[in-house]
Design a protein around this motif. Structure first.
Motif, PDB file in Angstrom:
ATOM      1  N   THR A 121      35.959  47.223  43.786  1.00  0.00           N
ATOM      2  CA  THR A 121      36.216  47.336  42.642  1.00  0.00           C
ATOM      3  C   THR A 121      37.753  47.379  42.716  1.00  0.00           C
ATOM      4  N   LEU A 122      38.392  47.229  43.517  1.00  0.00           N
ATOM      5  CA  LEU A 122      39.924  46.739  43.301  1.00  0.00           C
ATOM      6  C   LEU A 122      40.005  45.816  43.227  1.00  0.00           C
ATOM      7  N   THR A 123      41.520  45.632  42.532  1.00  0.00           N
ATOM      8  CA  THR A 123      41.541  43.831  42.082  1.00  0.00           C
ATOM      9  C   THR A 123      42.898  43.852  43.256  1.00  0.00           C
ATOM     10  N   LYS A 124      43.769  42.640  43.038  1.00  0.00           N
ATOM     11  CA  LYS A 124      44.996  41.983  43.133  1.00  0.00           C
ATOM     12  C   LYS A 124      45.895  43.009  42.761  1.00  0.00           C
ATOM     13  N   GLU A 125      45.296  43.272  41.333  1.00  0.00           N
ATOM     14  CA  GLU A 125      46.487  43.499  39.945  1.00  0.00           C
ATOM     15  C   GLU A 125      46.616  44.859  40.282  1.00  0.00           C
ATOM     16  N   ALA A 126      45.918  45.663  40.612  1.00  0.00           N
ATOM     17  CA  ALA A 126      45.653  47.272  41.227  1.00  0.00           C
ATOM     18  C   ALA A 126      45.851  47.369  42.157  1.00  0.00           C
ATOM     19  N   LEU A 127      46.193  46.931  43.260  1.00  0.00           N
ATOM     20  CA  LEU A 127      46.845  46.988  44.038  1.00  0.00           C
ATOM     21  C   LEU A 127      48.049  46.935  43.967  1.00  0.00           C
ATOM     22  N   ARG A 128      48.536  45.501  43.201  1.00  0.00           N
ATOM     23  CA  ARG A 128      50.207  45.455  43.129  1.00  0.00           C
ATOM     24  C   ARG A 128      50.725  46.477  41.803  1.00  0.00           C
TER      25      ARG A 128
END
Length: 124
Positions: free
Chosen positions: A92-99
């Motif tokens: 459910t996570l995206t690269k943008e969410a991790l950033r």
């Protein structure tokens, strides 16, 4: 870095930062508390991805739409997990969410002051 240009006074002392003009309208100038200028730091609006709800994990900052706290995700990276491993294990996570997790943490740390206190046994 051997070349000198008229823009050299606008460059940061950190090698991965670029002059303001090359980063467009999302650029902020960040001034740290000791006065060094972080010119040309491209930032994101972490508020689109991170929130705090007292009903979820006692209000710890989490990624929106999940029960994954910023603290938990940073702990995974501290334990040696890669971005790919985190994304594969939490689809459910995206690269943008991790950033956004890192942008949120960076902003929090800019607003904090850390001090070293002597132990009681050393104070005497």
């Amino acid at each position: 870095m051997g070349k000198s240009s008229k823009n050299s006074s606008r460059r940061s002392h950190l090698p991965y930062l670029h002059p303001i003009s090359s980063l467009g309208n999302q650029t902020k100038i960040i001034l740290c508390k000791n006065g060094c200028n972080f010119v040309g730091v491209k930032t994101m609006d972490w508020r689109q991805y991170i929130h705090s709800d007292p009903k979820i994990l006692l209000g710890k900052p989490t990624v929106k739409g999940t029960r994954l706290s910023v603290e938990f995700l940073l702990g995974l990276f501290a334990a040696g997990w890669t971005e790919q491993q985190v994304l594969e294990n939490y689809p459910t996570l995206t690269k943008e969410a991790l950033r956004a997790v890192f942008a949120f943490t960076a902003e929090c740390m800019r607003e904090e002051s850390l001090y070293t206190l002597p132990l009681l046994s050393e104070a005497g």
